[in-house]
Design a protein around this motif. Structure first.
Motif, PDB file in Angstrom:
ATOM      1  N   PRO A   1       0.676  -1.261  -0.010  1.00  0.00           N
ATOM      2  CA  PRO A   1       0.093   0.008  -0.042  1.00  0.00           C
ATOM      3  C   PRO A   1       0.797   1.392  -0.093  1.00  0.00           C
ATOM      4  N   SER A   2       2.130   1.108   0.456  1.00  0.00           N
ATOM      5  CA  SER A   2       2.936   2.346   0.438  1.00  0.00           C
ATOM      6  C   SER A   2       3.217   2.932  -0.985  1.00  0.00           C
ATOM      7  N   VAL A   3       3.132   1.762  -1.633  1.00  0.00           N
ATOM      8  CA  VAL A   3       3.712   2.287  -3.244  1.00  0.00           C
ATOM      9  C   VAL A   3       2.512   3.038  -3.930  1.00  0.00           C
ATOM     10  N   VAL A   4       2.702   4.094  -4.139  1.00  0.00           N
ATOM     11  CA  VAL A   4       1.433   4.938  -4.585  1.00  0.00           C
ATOM     12  C   VAL A   4       1.588   5.498  -6.012  1.00  0.00           C
ATOM     13  N   ILE A   5       2.942   5.386  -6.454  1.00  0.00           N
ATOM     14  CA  ILE A   5       3.029   6.033  -7.955  1.00  0.00           C
ATOM     15  C   ILE A   5       4.378   5.246  -8.593  1.00  0.00           C
ATOM     16  N   TRP A   6       4.073   4.876  -9.952  1.00  0.00           N
ATOM     17  CA  TRP A   6       5.396   4.392 -10.632  1.00  0.00           C
ATOM     18  C   TRP A   6       5.959   5.001 -11.382  1.00  0.00           C
ATOM     19  N   CYS A   7       7.288   5.114 -11.433  1.00  0.00           N
ATOM     20  CA  CYS A   7       8.237   5.837 -12.150  1.00  0.00           C
ATOM     21  C   CYS A   7       8.764   5.367 -13.312  1.00  0.00           C
ATOM     22  N   LEU A   8       8.799   5.698 -14.429  1.00  0.00           N
ATOM     23  CA  LEU A   8       9.371   4.798 -15.633  1.00  0.00           C
ATOM     24  C   LEU A   8      10.552   5.010 -16.139  1.00  0.00           C
ATOM     25  N   GLN A   9      11.315   6.197 -16.045  1.00  0.00           N
ATOM     26  CA  GLN A   9      12.527   6.478 -16.399  1.00  0.00           C
ATOM     27  C   GLN A   9      13.181   7.787 -15.818  1.00  0.00           C
TER      28      GLN A   9
END
Length: 396
Positions: free
Chosen positions: A211-219
């Motif tokens: 649940p702590s992961v709230v956003i993905w960063c691609l590069q």
């Protein structure tokens, strides 16, 4: 899990030589007010099947930074004939939603600002082979500085760090190894190798339940050749599609662009860019007008400063107008923070660069033993610069 419901997928692989028929029993865990749900499953020899279950969890309390409620779900696999349990798997999770709406970044439906920091996974004593005690110490600074988020800049972290963030209520921007790619490399990855797609997919697959992961960063800061913009856009769209294919929670996607004029920002859910006004280029005061222009170009999308910071020689004091003093570094932060804080109607996050001094790749800062002196802490991860307390005391 979100809005009082657990949406579960249980992947069952049959390595035997005969078709398997049985059931998957999904238990949402204590504190959810839910009973187990039994799902039939049939898996051909050498094949894979997915058992799906949507289970109301009426008593589950939402996970947030202020109240990090961690739950544990369990899936049990039983045979059809005897009902014997042949396998079991558990996973920790939290009930919360993340979405983007009207230039706001919403967690559990509430506008949320990520006061956050970048950090590198290493210690002076053990490098990348950190002990649990070292992780607790390093990440403990996040709480001590009154931060609510971290960016796992340019590579995923050890699994322990995600558990730590779940338990301590720290929002995570998870990241990939796509750093400083050029157009030829991007084209090769998109059209032939597919490694960028694979590591983006793996990031989402491995850390989906946290649940702590709230956003993905691609590069991070990859090259944008004017003639290569279509290739660049296709690369990012490909990775975004891969992440969205496995993320049942629908987390937003961003990247740490090298420019505020990225030709693919329309693809991003959250506009993210690294900026070093007043350090590498321009003046500190350029940030505010830049944020306004980006917002005008991409209305409806929240903006996050994925990197900003400057350096100082540890222990070197003097006027805040003198580059390299701790006072100058602290002043730079105050200026950039203030310009973000004035625009929280569309700025949703600020990630300082960086938690502590760190070892750079070969060929950088050789006169300083390869150490970048941009941290709030010295390389020992204990000795504070002035900017440490400036960040701790910063409010919106």
């Amino acid at each position: 899990a979100g809005d009082g419901r657990l949406d579960a997928r249980v992947v069952v692989e049959n390595r035997g030589e005969e078709t398997f028929e049985g059931h998957v029993l999904v238990d949402p865990g204590k504190g959810t007010g839910a009973k187990s749900t039994k799902v039939p499953v049939r898996v051909p020899a050498g094949g894979v099947s997915v058992a799906k279950a949507q289970i109301p969890i009426p008593k589950a309390r939402p996970w947030s930074a202020e109240r990090p409620v961690v739950l544990t779900a369990m899936a049990s696999l039983t045979t059809g004939r005897s009902g014997n349990r042949v396998d079991v798997l558990s996973s920790r999770y939290g009930m919360r939603t993340v979405e983007v709406r009207d230039s706001k970044f919403l967690v559990n439906g509430q506008p949320t600002f990520l006061k956050a920091i970048n950090w590198h996974e290493e210690s002076a004593a053990h490098g990348r082979s950190m002990t649990r005690k070292e992780y607790d110490h390093e990440l403990g600074h996040v709480l001590a500085m009154n931060l609510n988020g971290v960016r796992n800049c340019v590579y995923p972290r050890h699994p322990y760090t995600y558990d730590w963030a779940d338990e301590h209520g720290v929002y995570v921007m998870d990241d990939t190894d796509n750093m400083w790619m050029n157009t030829e490399q991007i084209k090769l990855q998109t059209e032939q190798y597919g490694l960028s797609r694979a590591i983006a997919l793996t990031m989402a697959w491995n850390n989906h339940n946290h649940p702590s992961v709230v956003i993905w960063c691609l590069q991070n800061e990859s090259e944008i050749d004017p003639d290569g913009a279509p290739i660049y856009r296709a690369w990012l769209a490909d990775m975004k599609a891969a992440v969205k294919a496995v993320d049942l929670a629908g987390r937003p996607v961003t990247w740490a662009s090298s420019t505020s004029w990225d030709p693919a920002f329309d693809i991003a859910d959250v506009v993210g860019f690294n900026e070093y006004f007043g350090y590498f280029y321009g003046t500190n005061e350029d940030l505010g007008p830049t944020l306004d222009a980006v917002h005008q170009n991409h209305p409806g999308k929240p903006i996050m400063i994925t990197e900003n910071g400057s350096w100082s020689f540890f222990g070197h004091h003097g006027p805040e107008t003198e580059p390299g003093t701790e006072e100058w570094q602290a002043m730079n932060f105050r200026s950039h923070w203030a310009q973000c804080a004035e625009r929280t109607d569309f700025v949703a996050g600020y990630f300082f660069w960086v938690l502590k001094d760190y070892k750079q790749r070969r060929g950088y800062n050789l006169e300083y033993n390869g150490i970048s002196e941009m941290g709030t802490l010295a390389f020992d991860s204990r000795t504070k610069r002035l900017v440490y307390d400036e960040i701790r005391n910063a409010t919106l």
